[in-house]
Design an enzyme around this catalytic site. Structure first.
Site, short mmCIF file in Angstrom:
data_model
loop_
_atom_site.label_atom_id
_atom_site.label_comp_id
_atom_site.label_asym_id
_atom_site.label_seq_id
_atom_site.Cartn_x
_atom_site.Cartn_y
_atom_site.Cartn_z
N LYS A 255 -19.38 -5.28 18.69
CA LYS A 255 -19.95 -6.63 18.70
C LYS A 255 -20.49 -6.97 20.09
O LYS A 255 -19.75 -6.88 21.07
CB LYS A 255 -18.88 -7.65 18.28
CG LYS A 255 -19.30 -9.11 18.45
CD LYS A 255 -18.22 -10.08 17.96
CE LYS A 255 -18.56 -11.53 18.32
NZ LYS A 255 -17.52 -12.49 17.88
N ASP A 260 -21.15 -16.81 23.32
CA ASP A 260 -20.90 -17.43 22.01
C ASP A 260 -20.59 -18.91 22.19
O ASP A 260 -19.47 -19.28 22.53
CB ASP A 260 -19.72 -16.71 21.32
CG ASP A 260 -19.44 -17.26 19.93
OD1 ASP A 260 -20.27 -18.05 19.42
OD2 ASP A 260 -18.39 -16.89 19.36
N LYS A 267 -18.51 -24.80 19.62
CA LYS A 267 -17.10 -24.68 20.02
C LYS A 267 -16.72 -25.87 20.90
O LYS A 267 -17.54 -26.35 21.68
CB LYS A 267 -16.89 -23.41 20.86
CG LYS A 267 -16.88 -22.12 20.10
CD LYS A 267 -16.59 -20.96 21.06
CE LYS A 267 -16.66 -19.62 20.33
NZ LYS A 267 -15.59 -19.44 19.35
N ASP A 278 -17.72 -12.05 24.87
CA ASP A 278 -17.82 -11.81 23.43
C ASP A 278 -18.66 -10.55 23.10
O ASP A 278 -18.98 -10.29 21.95
CB ASP A 278 -18.41 -13.04 22.74
CG ASP A 278 -17.91 -13.21 21.31
OD1 ASP A 278 -16.90 -12.57 20.96
OD2 ASP A 278 -18.53 -13.97 20.55
N ASP A 337 -20.16 -20.29 13.96
CA ASP A 337 -19.27 -19.68 14.93
C ASP A 337 -18.66 -18.37 14.41
O ASP A 337 -18.04 -17.63 15.16
CB ASP A 337 -18.16 -20.68 15.30
CG ASP A 337 -17.48 -20.32 16.61
OD1 ASP A 337 -17.97 -19.41 17.31
OD2 ASP A 337 -16.47 -20.96 16.93
N GLU A 339 -20.14 -15.71 13.86
CA GLU A 339 -21.41 -14.99 14.03
C GLU A 339 -21.22 -13.48 14.18
O GLU A 339 -22.12 -12.72 13.83
CB GLU A 339 -22.14 -15.55 15.26
CG GLU A 339 -21.72 -14.97 16.63
CD GLU A 339 -20.27 -15.28 17.00
OE1 GLU A 339 -19.71 -16.24 16.44
OE2 GLU A 339 -19.70 -14.55 17.83
N ARG A 341 -19.39 -11.19 12.69
CA ARG A 341 -19.43 -10.38 11.46
C ARG A 341 -20.85 -10.26 10.91
O ARG A 341 -21.16 -9.31 10.20
CB ARG A 341 -18.47 -10.98 10.43
CG ARG A 341 -18.83 -12.35 9.98
CD ARG A 341 -17.67 -13.08 9.36
NE ARG A 341 -16.72 -13.57 10.37
CZ ARG A 341 -15.59 -14.21 10.09
NH1 ARG A 341 -15.24 -14.42 8.84
NH2 ARG A 341 -14.80 -14.63 11.05
N1 BES Z 1 -15.94 -14.90 19.58
C1 BES Z 1 -15.13 -15.64 18.70
C2 BES Z 1 -13.70 -15.12 18.63
C3 BES Z 1 -12.84 -15.27 19.84
C4 BES Z 1 -12.04 -16.38 20.00
C5 BES Z 1 -12.79 -14.27 20.76
C6 BES Z 1 -11.21 -16.48 21.08
C7 BES Z 1 -11.97 -14.39 21.87
C8 BES Z 1 -11.18 -15.49 22.03
C9 BES Z 1 -15.70 -15.60 17.29
O1 BES Z 1 -17.06 -15.52 17.21
C10 BES Z 1 -15.27 -16.85 16.62
O2 BES Z 1 -15.74 -17.88 17.01
N2 BES Z 1 -14.38 -16.72 15.64
C11 BES Z 1 -13.89 -17.84 14.92
C12 BES Z 1 -13.95 -17.47 13.47
C13 BES Z 1 -13.92 -18.64 12.54
C14 BES Z 1 -15.15 -19.50 12.73
C15 BES Z 1 -13.86 -18.14 11.10
C16 BES Z 1 -12.46 -18.13 15.35
O3 BES Z 1 -11.69 -17.20 15.60
O4 BES Z 1 -12.13 -19.30 15.48
ZN ZN Z 2 -17.99 -14.59 18.75
MN MN Z 3 -18.02 -17.36 17.29
#
Ligand code: BES
Ligand code: ZN
Ligand code: MN
Length: 488
Positions: A255, A260, A267, A278, A337, A339, A341
Protein backbone atom coordinates in the site's frame (compact mmCIF):
# COMPACT_ATOMS: atom_id res chain seq x y z
CA UNK A 1 26.16 4.39 7.45
CA UNK A 2 28.71 2.75 9.74
CA UNK A 3 31.61 1.05 8.04
CA UNK A 4 31.79 -2.53 9.31
CA UNK A 5 34.90 -4.55 8.62
CA UNK A 6 35.96 -8.11 9.32
CA UNK A 7 39.49 -8.44 10.56
CA UNK A 8 41.80 -10.85 12.36
CA UNK A 9 43.60 -7.98 14.06
CA UNK A 10 42.67 -4.30 14.19
CA UNK A 11 45.17 -1.64 13.15
CA UNK A 12 44.43 0.24 16.35
CA UNK A 13 42.80 -0.84 19.53
CA UNK A 14 41.12 2.18 21.11
CA UNK A 15 37.92 0.70 22.41
CA UNK A 16 37.63 -3.04 22.75
CA UNK A 17 34.14 -4.50 23.06
CA UNK A 18 33.86 -7.82 24.88
CA UNK A 19 30.59 -9.76 25.01
CA UNK A 20 29.22 -10.93 28.35
CA UNK A 21 26.36 -13.28 29.12
CA UNK A 22 24.43 -14.30 32.23
CA UNK A 23 26.72 -16.44 34.37
CA UNK A 24 23.99 -18.71 35.68
CA UNK A 25 20.25 -18.79 36.25
CA UNK A 26 19.08 -15.17 36.42
CA UNK A 27 17.06 -15.78 39.59
CA UNK A 28 20.15 -17.09 41.34
CA UNK A 29 21.54 -13.58 41.03
CA UNK A 30 24.70 -14.81 39.34
CA UNK A 31 26.65 -12.06 37.65
CA UNK A 32 27.73 -11.91 34.05
CA UNK A 33 30.67 -13.81 32.64
CA UNK A 34 32.77 -13.20 29.55
CA UNK A 35 31.70 -14.98 26.37
CA UNK A 36 34.75 -16.88 25.09
CA UNK A 37 35.97 -15.12 21.98
CA UNK A 38 38.05 -16.40 19.13
CA UNK A 39 40.76 -13.85 18.53
CA UNK A 40 43.94 -13.71 20.54
CA UNK A 41 43.65 -10.92 23.09
CA UNK A 42 46.17 -10.07 25.80
CA UNK A 43 45.59 -12.28 28.85
CA UNK A 44 45.75 -9.37 31.26
CA UNK A 45 42.98 -7.56 29.39
CA UNK A 46 40.76 -10.61 29.48
CA UNK A 47 41.47 -11.19 33.17
CA UNK A 48 40.64 -7.59 33.94
CA UNK A 49 37.37 -7.79 31.99
CA UNK A 50 36.39 -11.04 33.67
CA UNK A 51 36.98 -9.48 37.08
CA UNK A 52 35.09 -6.37 36.07
CA UNK A 53 31.76 -8.04 35.24
CA UNK A 54 30.74 -8.86 38.83
CA UNK A 55 32.19 -5.63 40.21
CA UNK A 56 30.07 -3.67 37.73
CA UNK A 57 27.05 -5.80 38.78
CA UNK A 58 26.37 -6.78 35.18
CA UNK A 59 23.74 -9.41 34.52
CA UNK A 60 24.68 -9.99 30.89
CA UNK A 61 21.18 -9.34 29.58
CA UNK A 62 21.10 -8.44 25.90
CA UNK A 63 21.77 -4.77 25.38
CA UNK A 64 23.46 -4.07 28.70
CA UNK A 65 26.63 -1.99 28.31
CA UNK A 66 29.36 -0.84 30.67
CA UNK A 67 32.39 1.18 29.75
CA UNK A 68 35.63 0.85 31.67
CA UNK A 69 38.42 3.39 31.25
CA UNK A 70 42.07 2.35 31.28
CA UNK A 71 44.11 5.52 30.83
CA UNK A 72 47.71 5.05 29.61
CA UNK A 73 47.03 1.41 28.71
CA UNK A 74 45.96 -0.37 25.55
CA UNK A 75 43.12 -0.58 24.87
CA UNK A 76 42.15 2.67 26.56
CA UNK A 77 38.57 1.60 26.93
CA UNK A 78 36.87 -1.70 27.51
CA UNK A 79 33.21 -1.95 26.76
CA UNK A 80 31.37 -4.93 28.17
CA UNK A 81 28.33 -5.78 26.09
CA UNK A 82 25.52 -8.05 27.25
CA UNK A 83 24.36 -10.51 24.60
CA UNK A 84 21.86 -12.51 26.69
CA UNK A 85 21.48 -16.05 25.37
CA UNK A 86 23.85 -15.19 22.55
CA UNK A 87 21.33 -16.04 19.85
CA UNK A 88 20.84 -13.86 16.78
CA UNK A 89 18.23 -11.69 18.44
CA UNK A 90 20.39 -11.23 21.53
CA UNK A 91 23.24 -10.02 19.37
CA UNK A 92 20.89 -7.79 17.37
CA UNK A 93 19.72 -6.10 20.55
CA UNK A 94 23.35 -5.88 21.70
CA UNK A 95 24.46 -4.34 18.40
CA UNK A 96 21.81 -1.65 18.60
CA UNK A 97 22.67 -0.89 22.24
CA UNK A 98 26.35 -0.71 21.32
CA UNK A 99 25.68 1.78 18.52
CA UNK A 100 23.93 4.04 21.02
CA UNK A 101 26.25 3.56 24.00
CA UNK A 102 29.42 4.12 21.97
CA UNK A 103 28.23 6.85 19.66
CA UNK A 104 30.96 9.19 20.88
CA UNK A 105 33.71 6.70 19.97
CA UNK A 106 34.95 7.04 16.40
CA UNK A 107 36.04 3.41 16.22
CA UNK A 108 35.24 0.14 17.94
CA UNK A 109 36.66 -3.37 17.82
CA UNK A 110 34.27 -6.14 18.82
CA UNK A 111 35.66 -9.54 19.81
CA UNK A 112 33.43 -12.33 18.48
CA UNK A 113 33.04 -15.94 19.52
CA UNK A 114 34.26 -18.68 17.22
CA UNK A 115 32.01 -20.12 14.54
CA UNK A 116 29.13 -17.75 15.21
CA UNK A 117 27.47 -16.63 11.97
CA UNK A 118 24.18 -15.89 13.76
CA UNK A 119 26.03 -13.62 16.20
CA UNK A 120 27.64 -11.73 13.33
CA UNK A 121 24.35 -11.41 11.49
CA UNK A 122 22.53 -10.10 14.56
CA UNK A 123 25.35 -7.78 15.57
CA UNK A 124 25.72 -6.19 12.13
CA UNK A 125 21.97 -5.67 11.74
CA UNK A 126 21.72 -4.25 15.24
CA UNK A 127 24.60 -1.83 14.67
CA UNK A 128 23.26 -0.60 11.34
CA UNK A 129 19.63 -0.34 12.44
CA UNK A 130 20.25 1.05 15.93
CA UNK A 131 22.48 3.79 14.51
CA UNK A 132 19.86 4.88 11.97
CA UNK A 133 18.91 8.56 12.02
CA UNK A 134 16.58 10.48 9.76
CA UNK A 135 17.54 14.14 9.44
CA UNK A 136 16.50 16.73 6.87
CA UNK A 137 18.70 19.41 8.39
CA UNK A 138 22.03 19.47 10.18
CA UNK A 139 20.27 20.02 13.51
CA UNK A 140 21.66 18.07 16.44
CA UNK A 141 25.05 16.56 16.97
CA UNK A 142 26.06 13.79 14.59
CA UNK A 143 27.47 10.67 16.29
CA UNK A 144 31.24 10.25 16.08
CA UNK A 145 31.02 6.49 15.58
CA UNK A 146 32.15 5.63 12.06
CA UNK A 147 33.94 2.29 12.02
CA UNK A 148 33.41 -1.05 13.66
CA UNK A 149 35.96 -3.84 13.34
CA UNK A 150 34.70 -7.36 13.91
CA UNK A 151 37.51 -9.46 15.34
CA UNK A 152 37.34 -13.01 13.99
CA UNK A 153 39.85 -15.73 13.22
CA UNK A 154 38.59 -16.44 9.69
CA UNK A 155 37.53 -13.39 7.71
CA UNK A 156 36.43 -15.34 4.63
CA UNK A 157 34.06 -17.50 6.64
CA UNK A 158 31.96 -14.48 7.54
CA UNK A 159 31.94 -12.42 4.33
CA UNK A 160 28.64 -13.75 3.11
CA UNK A 161 26.77 -13.35 6.37
CA UNK A 162 28.02 -9.79 6.77
CA UNK A 163 26.84 -9.02 3.25
CA UNK A 164 23.45 -10.54 4.02
CA UNK A 165 23.09 -8.50 7.20
CA UNK A 166 24.32 -5.32 5.56
CA UNK A 167 21.91 -5.67 2.62
CA UNK A 168 19.05 -6.39 4.99
CA UNK A 169 19.84 -3.35 7.11
CA UNK A 170 20.50 -1.07 4.13
CA UNK A 171 17.13 -1.81 2.61
CA UNK A 172 15.37 -1.53 5.95
CA UNK A 173 16.99 1.89 6.29
CA UNK A 174 15.80 2.80 2.79
CA UNK A 175 12.24 1.84 3.74
CA UNK A 176 12.58 3.95 6.88
CA UNK A 177 13.84 6.92 4.88
CA UNK A 178 10.93 6.69 2.45
CA UNK A 179 8.41 6.38 5.27
CA UNK A 180 9.85 9.15 7.44
CA UNK A 181 9.92 11.67 4.59
CA UNK A 182 7.29 14.40 4.98
CA UNK A 183 4.48 14.23 2.47
CA UNK A 184 5.17 17.75 1.19
CA UNK A 185 8.11 16.08 -0.55
CA UNK A 186 6.85 12.51 -0.76
CA UNK A 187 4.19 12.48 -3.44
CA UNK A 188 3.67 9.52 -5.79
CA UNK A 189 6.04 11.00 -8.36
CA UNK A 190 8.80 11.51 -5.78
CA UNK A 191 8.43 7.98 -4.47
CA UNK A 192 8.69 6.68 -8.04
CA UNK A 193 11.87 8.67 -8.60
CA UNK A 194 13.40 7.17 -5.44
CA UNK A 195 12.69 3.66 -6.67
CA UNK A 196 14.13 4.53 -10.06
CA UNK A 197 17.35 5.81 -8.49
CA UNK A 198 17.67 2.81 -6.16
CA UNK A 199 17.05 0.29 -8.95
CA UNK A 200 19.30 1.90 -11.56
CA UNK A 201 22.23 -0.15 -12.75
CA UNK A 202 21.22 -3.52 -11.30
CA UNK A 203 21.14 -6.16 -14.03
CA UNK A 204 17.92 -8.19 -14.32
CA UNK A 205 16.00 -5.57 -12.36
CA UNK A 206 13.30 -3.90 -14.44
CA UNK A 207 11.10 -0.96 -13.59
CA UNK A 208 7.84 0.05 -15.19
CA UNK A 209 5.83 3.02 -13.98
CA UNK A 210 2.27 3.78 -14.97
CA UNK A 211 0.99 7.35 -14.65
CA UNK A 212 -2.65 8.53 -14.62
CA UNK A 213 -3.14 8.12 -18.38
CA UNK A 214 -1.91 4.53 -18.50
CA UNK A 215 -3.85 3.70 -15.37
CA UNK A 216 -7.02 5.06 -17.01
CA UNK A 217 -6.37 3.26 -20.28
CA UNK A 218 -5.95 -0.07 -18.48
CA UNK A 219 -8.82 0.34 -16.04
CA UNK A 220 -7.14 0.81 -12.66
CA UNK A 221 -10.28 2.42 -11.23
CA UNK A 222 -9.37 2.04 -7.54
CA UNK A 223 -6.02 3.78 -7.83
CA UNK A 224 -7.56 6.54 -9.94
CA UNK A 225 -10.47 7.09 -7.54
CA UNK A 226 -8.24 7.40 -4.48
CA UNK A 227 -5.64 9.51 -6.29
CA UNK A 228 -8.24 11.72 -7.96
CA UNK A 229 -8.44 14.28 -5.17
CA UNK A 230 -4.77 15.15 -5.22
CA UNK A 231 -2.83 17.67 -7.28
CA UNK A 232 -0.10 14.98 -7.44
CA UNK A 233 -1.41 12.22 -9.67
CA UNK A 234 -1.20 8.52 -8.78
CA UNK A 235 1.35 6.02 -10.06
CA UNK A 236 1.70 2.28 -10.19
CA UNK A 237 5.28 1.12 -9.71
CA UNK A 238 6.12 -2.33 -11.03
CA UNK A 239 9.62 -3.42 -10.05
CA UNK A 240 10.65 -6.79 -11.38
CA UNK A 241 13.64 -8.82 -10.19
CA UNK A 242 13.91 -11.48 -12.88
CA UNK A 243 17.03 -13.61 -12.40
CA UNK A 244 17.79 -16.13 -15.12
CA UNK A 245 16.67 -19.62 -14.23
CA UNK A 246 14.25 -18.63 -11.47
CA UNK A 247 11.77 -21.42 -10.86
CA UNK A 248 9.32 -19.51 -8.71
CA UNK A 249 7.63 -16.17 -9.07
CA UNK A 250 6.44 -14.13 -6.10
CA UNK A 251 4.40 -10.96 -6.41
CA UNK A 252 4.62 -8.52 -3.53
CA UNK A 253 2.09 -5.70 -3.25
CA UNK A 254 2.45 -2.73 -0.89
CA UNK A 255 0.00 0.00 0.00
CA UNK A 256 1.47 3.32 -1.08
CA UNK A 257 -0.75 6.13 0.18
CA UNK A 258 1.72 9.01 0.40
CA UNK A 259 -0.66 10.86 2.69
CA UNK A 260 -4.02 9.79 4.04
CA UNK A 261 -6.33 12.64 5.04
CA UNK A 262 -9.22 10.20 4.94
CA UNK A 263 -10.54 12.06 1.91
CA UNK A 264 -14.11 13.43 2.06
CA UNK A 265 -14.64 11.15 5.10
CA UNK A 266 -11.92 13.25 6.66
CA UNK A 267 -9.92 12.02 9.64
CA UNK A 268 -9.95 13.86 12.96
CA UNK A 269 -6.80 15.88 13.70
CA UNK A 270 -5.04 13.38 15.93
CA UNK A 271 -5.69 10.47 13.62
CA UNK A 272 -4.24 12.35 10.65
CA UNK A 273 -0.98 13.67 12.01
CA UNK A 274 1.09 10.58 11.24
CA UNK A 275 -0.48 9.67 7.94
CA UNK A 276 2.68 10.26 5.96
CA UNK A 277 3.54 6.73 7.02
CA UNK A 278 0.64 5.28 5.04
CA UNK A 279 3.02 4.08 2.34
CA UNK A 280 5.10 1.92 4.70
CA UNK A 281 3.84 -1.24 2.99
CA UNK A 282 5.04 0.01 -0.39
CA UNK A 283 8.38 1.01 1.12
CA UNK A 284 8.80 -2.45 2.67
CA UNK A 285 8.07 -4.43 -0.49
CA UNK A 286 10.35 -2.17 -2.53
CA UNK A 287 13.11 -2.60 0.07
CA UNK A 288 12.69 -6.37 0.08
CA UNK A 289 12.81 -6.54 -3.72
CA UNK A 290 15.92 -4.37 -3.95
CA UNK A 291 17.44 -6.58 -1.27
CA UNK A 292 16.59 -9.75 -3.20
CA UNK A 293 18.25 -8.26 -6.27
CA UNK A 294 21.33 -7.12 -4.35
CA UNK A 295 21.74 -10.60 -2.90
CA UNK A 296 21.03 -12.25 -6.24
CA UNK A 297 18.32 -14.48 -4.76
CA UNK A 298 17.27 -17.11 -7.32
CA UNK A 299 13.57 -16.29 -7.19
CA UNK A 300 11.61 -13.92 -9.40
CA UNK A 301 10.05 -11.10 -7.39
CA UNK A 302 7.69 -8.59 -8.92
CA UNK A 303 6.67 -5.77 -6.65
CA UNK A 304 3.63 -3.62 -7.21
CA UNK A 305 3.33 -0.34 -5.37
CA UNK A 306 0.11 1.53 -6.07
CA UNK A 307 0.87 5.12 -5.06
CA UNK A 308 -1.75 7.77 -4.44
CA UNK A 309 -2.44 10.69 -2.13
CA UNK A 310 -5.85 10.51 -0.45
CA UNK A 311 -6.89 14.16 -0.37
CA UNK A 312 -9.97 16.31 0.14
CA UNK A 313 -10.85 18.38 -2.89
CA UNK A 314 -13.42 19.03 -5.58
CA UNK A 315 -12.06 16.14 -7.59
CA UNK A 316 -11.93 13.68 -4.69
CA UNK A 317 -14.03 10.52 -4.83
CA UNK A 318 -17.16 10.49 -2.70
CA UNK A 319 -18.77 8.13 -0.22
CA UNK A 320 -21.36 6.20 -2.21
CA UNK A 321 -19.36 6.19 -5.42
CA UNK A 322 -19.07 2.93 -7.31
CA UNK A 323 -15.54 2.04 -8.32
CA UNK A 324 -14.66 -0.27 -11.18
CA UNK A 325 -11.44 -2.08 -10.32
CA UNK A 326 -8.85 -3.56 -12.64
CA UNK A 327 -10.41 -6.60 -14.29
CA UNK A 328 -13.99 -5.40 -13.84
CA UNK A 329 -15.11 -6.15 -10.26
CA UNK A 330 -16.97 -3.17 -8.81
CA UNK A 331 -17.09 -1.90 -5.25
CA UNK A 332 -19.25 0.54 -3.35
CA UNK A 333 -17.36 2.74 -0.92
CA UNK A 334 -19.20 4.53 1.86
CA UNK A 335 -16.06 5.74 3.59
CA UNK A 336 -13.27 7.37 1.61
CA UNK A 337 -10.94 6.67 4.54
CA UNK A 338 -11.02 2.97 3.65
CA UNK A 339 -8.85 3.87 0.65
CA UNK A 340 -6.00 1.39 1.02
CA UNK A 341 -7.99 -1.66 0.03
CA UNK A 342 -9.19 0.14 -3.11
CA UNK A 343 -5.71 0.64 -4.50
CA UNK A 344 -4.59 -2.80 -3.34
CA UNK A 345 -7.59 -4.43 -5.04
CA UNK A 346 -6.47 -3.10 -8.42
CA UNK A 347 -2.90 -4.26 -7.88
CA UNK A 348 -3.93 -7.73 -6.70
CA UNK A 349 -6.33 -8.19 -9.62
CA UNK A 350 -3.63 -7.07 -12.04
CA UNK A 351 -1.09 -9.44 -10.50
CA UNK A 352 -3.45 -12.40 -10.77
CA UNK A 353 -4.56 -11.66 -14.32
CA UNK A 354 -1.32 -10.49 -15.91
CA UNK A 355 1.63 -11.69 -13.82
CA UNK A 356 0.24 -15.09 -12.82
CA UNK A 357 2.70 -15.64 -9.96
CA UNK A 358 3.08 -18.72 -7.79
CA UNK A 359 2.63 -16.76 -4.58
CA UNK A 360 1.05 -13.41 -3.75
CA UNK A 361 1.81 -11.36 -0.63
CA UNK A 362 0.59 -7.90 0.27
CA UNK A 363 1.65 -5.56 3.06
CA UNK A 364 -0.44 -2.57 4.09
CA UNK A 365 -0.90 -0.02 6.83
CA UNK A 366 -4.53 -0.88 6.47
CA UNK A 367 -6.37 -0.35 9.75
CA UNK A 368 -6.03 1.18 13.20
CA UNK A 369 -7.61 -2.05 14.42
CA UNK A 370 -4.29 -3.85 13.96
CA UNK A 371 -2.88 -2.06 17.02
CA UNK A 372 -6.12 -2.48 18.98
CA UNK A 373 -5.97 -6.25 18.53
CA UNK A 374 -2.24 -6.93 18.69
CA UNK A 375 -0.45 -3.95 20.19
CA UNK A 376 2.19 -1.72 18.67
CA UNK A 377 4.81 -4.20 17.51
CA UNK A 378 2.88 -6.99 15.81
CA UNK A 379 1.40 -7.21 12.33
CA UNK A 380 -1.85 -9.10 11.59
CA UNK A 381 -1.27 -11.87 9.08
CA UNK A 382 -4.10 -13.45 7.07
CA UNK A 383 -4.02 -16.43 4.76
CA UNK A 384 -6.09 -19.45 3.78
CA UNK A 385 -2.87 -21.41 3.33
CA UNK A 386 -1.54 -22.82 6.64
CA UNK A 387 1.83 -23.83 5.29
CA UNK A 388 2.49 -20.52 3.59
CA UNK A 389 1.33 -18.61 6.67
CA UNK A 390 3.61 -20.67 8.92
CA UNK A 391 6.62 -20.19 6.67
CA UNK A 392 6.15 -16.46 6.52
CA UNK A 393 5.52 -16.20 10.26
CA UNK A 394 8.68 -18.19 10.92
CA UNK A 395 10.76 -15.94 8.65
CA UNK A 396 9.33 -12.81 10.26
CA UNK A 397 10.13 -14.10 13.76
CA UNK A 398 13.63 -15.23 12.80
CA UNK A 399 14.31 -11.78 11.38
CA UNK A 400 13.40 -10.16 14.70
CA UNK A 401 10.02 -8.85 13.57
CA UNK A 402 6.63 -9.92 14.85
CA UNK A 403 3.32 -10.96 13.28
CA UNK A 404 0.34 -12.96 14.49
CA UNK A 405 -2.09 -14.93 12.38
CA UNK A 406 -5.67 -13.70 12.34
CA UNK A 407 -8.71 -15.46 10.91
CA UNK A 408 -10.41 -14.74 7.60
CA UNK A 409 -13.61 -15.14 9.58
CA UNK A 410 -16.40 -16.67 7.50
CA UNK A 411 -19.13 -14.97 9.51
CA UNK A 412 -18.06 -11.56 8.25
CA UNK A 413 -18.13 -12.42 4.56
CA UNK A 414 -21.81 -11.48 4.35
CA UNK A 415 -20.88 -7.89 5.18
CA UNK A 416 -19.16 -7.61 1.80
CA UNK A 417 -22.54 -7.50 0.07
CA UNK A 418 -23.70 -4.34 -1.70
CA UNK A 419 -27.00 -3.45 -3.41
CA UNK A 420 -25.27 -1.46 -6.11
CA UNK A 421 -21.93 -3.14 -6.73
CA UNK A 422 -20.25 -6.54 -6.56
CA UNK A 423 -18.76 -5.68 -3.17
CA UNK A 424 -19.04 -3.24 -0.31
CA UNK A 425 -15.56 -1.98 0.53
CA UNK A 426 -16.01 -0.53 4.02
CA UNK A 427 -18.51 -2.74 5.78
CA UNK A 428 -19.28 -3.17 9.44
CA UNK A 429 -17.34 -5.70 11.50
CA UNK A 430 -13.81 -6.01 12.84
CA UNK A 431 -12.14 -3.72 10.35
CA UNK A 432 -8.78 -5.45 9.95
CA UNK A 433 -10.62 -8.72 9.24
CA UNK A 434 -13.21 -7.27 6.85
CA UNK A 435 -10.46 -5.42 4.98
CA UNK A 436 -8.64 -8.73 4.52
CA UNK A 437 -11.85 -10.42 3.36
CA UNK A 438 -12.40 -7.64 0.84
CA UNK A 439 -8.89 -8.04 -0.55
CA UNK A 440 -9.34 -11.80 -0.86
CA UNK A 441 -12.09 -11.20 -3.42
CA UNK A 442 -9.44 -9.90 -5.81
CA UNK A 443 -7.05 -12.82 -5.54
CA UNK A 444 -8.85 -15.01 -8.09
CA UNK A 445 -7.18 -18.39 -8.49
CA UNK A 446 -4.38 -17.34 -6.17
CA UNK A 447 -6.79 -17.25 -3.26
CA UNK A 448 -5.04 -20.19 -1.59
CA UNK A 449 -1.57 -18.88 -2.35
CA UNK A 450 -2.05 -15.40 -0.94
CA UNK A 451 -1.00 -13.74 2.32
CA UNK A 452 -2.09 -10.34 3.54
CA UNK A 453 -0.35 -8.52 6.38
CA UNK A 454 -1.94 -5.51 8.05
CA UNK A 455 1.19 -3.85 9.42
CA UNK A 456 -0.03 -0.40 10.39
CA UNK A 457 0.97 -0.96 14.02
CA UNK A 458 4.59 -2.16 13.70
CA UNK A 459 5.41 0.27 10.87
CA UNK A 460 6.09 3.01 13.41
CA UNK A 461 7.94 3.22 16.75
CA UNK A 462 7.10 5.89 19.28
CA UNK A 463 10.62 5.83 20.68
CA UNK A 464 13.97 4.11 20.32
CA UNK A 465 13.68 0.44 21.23
CA UNK A 466 16.54 -1.99 20.56
CA UNK A 467 17.09 -2.02 16.78
CA UNK A 468 14.10 0.25 16.19
CA UNK A 469 14.61 3.97 16.21
CA UNK A 470 11.88 6.51 16.83
CA UNK A 471 9.76 6.88 13.70
CA UNK A 472 9.50 4.53 10.74
CA UNK A 473 10.69 0.98 11.46
CA UNK A 474 10.97 -0.42 7.94
CA UNK A 475 8.87 -3.32 9.20
CA UNK A 476 8.57 -6.13 6.68
CA UNK A 477 11.86 -5.76 4.82
CA UNK A 478 13.68 -8.11 7.18
CA UNK A 479 10.96 -10.76 7.32
CA UNK A 480 10.23 -10.71 3.60
CA UNK A 481 13.90 -10.93 2.63
CA UNK A 482 14.39 -13.80 5.03
CA UNK A 483 11.40 -15.58 3.55
CA UNK A 484 12.42 -14.91 -0.07
CA UNK A 485 15.83 -16.39 0.70
CA UNK A 486 14.15 -19.69 1.57
CA UNK A 487 12.49 -19.99 -1.86
CA UNK A 488 14.18 -21.41 -4.88
N1 BES B 1 -4.24 4.43 6.90
C1 BES B 1 -5.35 4.09 7.68
C2 BES B 1 -5.05 3.04 8.74
C3 BES B 1 -4.15 3.44 9.86
C4 BES B 1 -4.68 3.93 11.04
C5 BES B 1 -2.82 3.24 9.77
C6 BES B 1 -3.87 4.24 12.09
C7 BES B 1 -1.99 3.56 10.82
C8 BES B 1 -2.51 4.06 11.98
C9 BES B 1 -6.46 3.54 6.80
O1 BES B 1 -6.52 4.05 5.52
C10 BES B 1 -7.75 3.84 7.47
O2 BES B 1 -8.08 4.98 7.54
N2 BES B 1 -8.41 2.81 7.97
C11 BES B 1 -9.65 2.96 8.64
C12 BES B 1 -10.58 1.92 8.08
C13 BES B 1 -12.03 2.20 8.31
C14 BES B 1 -12.44 3.46 7.59
C15 BES B 1 -12.86 1.02 7.81
C16 BES B 1 -9.45 2.75 10.13
O3 BES B 1 -8.65 1.90 10.53
O4 BES B 1 -10.05 3.49 10.90
ZN1 ZN C 1 -4.76 4.68 4.75
MN1 MN D 1 -7.62 5.80 5.38
Amino acid sequence: MLAIRLTTGPERLDTLVLPVRPGGPADAGASAELVPTASALPDDVLAEAAALAPVARLTGRAGQTREHLRPTRTPERLLLLGVGDGDEQGWRVAGAALARAAKAEPRLAVALPDDAPAAVRGLVEGLLLGSYRFRLTEAGEAPALREVDLLVTDVEAYREVVELARTTAENTRLARDLTNMPSSVKNPQWFTAQVEAAAAGTPDLHLRVRGPEELAAEGFGGILAVGGGSASGPRLVELDWRPAGAKRHVVLVGKGITFDTGGISIKPRDAMKLMRKDMAGAAAVIGATLGAAALGLPVRVTTLAPLAENMVSGSAFRPGDIIRHYGGLTSESTNSDAEGRLVLADALAYAVAELRPDLLVDLATLTGANAVALGKRTGALYSDNDELADELLAAIAAAGESAWRMPLAADYVEHLGSDLADLHSSPAGASSVTAALFLREFTGDLRERWVHVDMSAPSWAEGDDAELTKGATGWGVRGLLRWLATLD
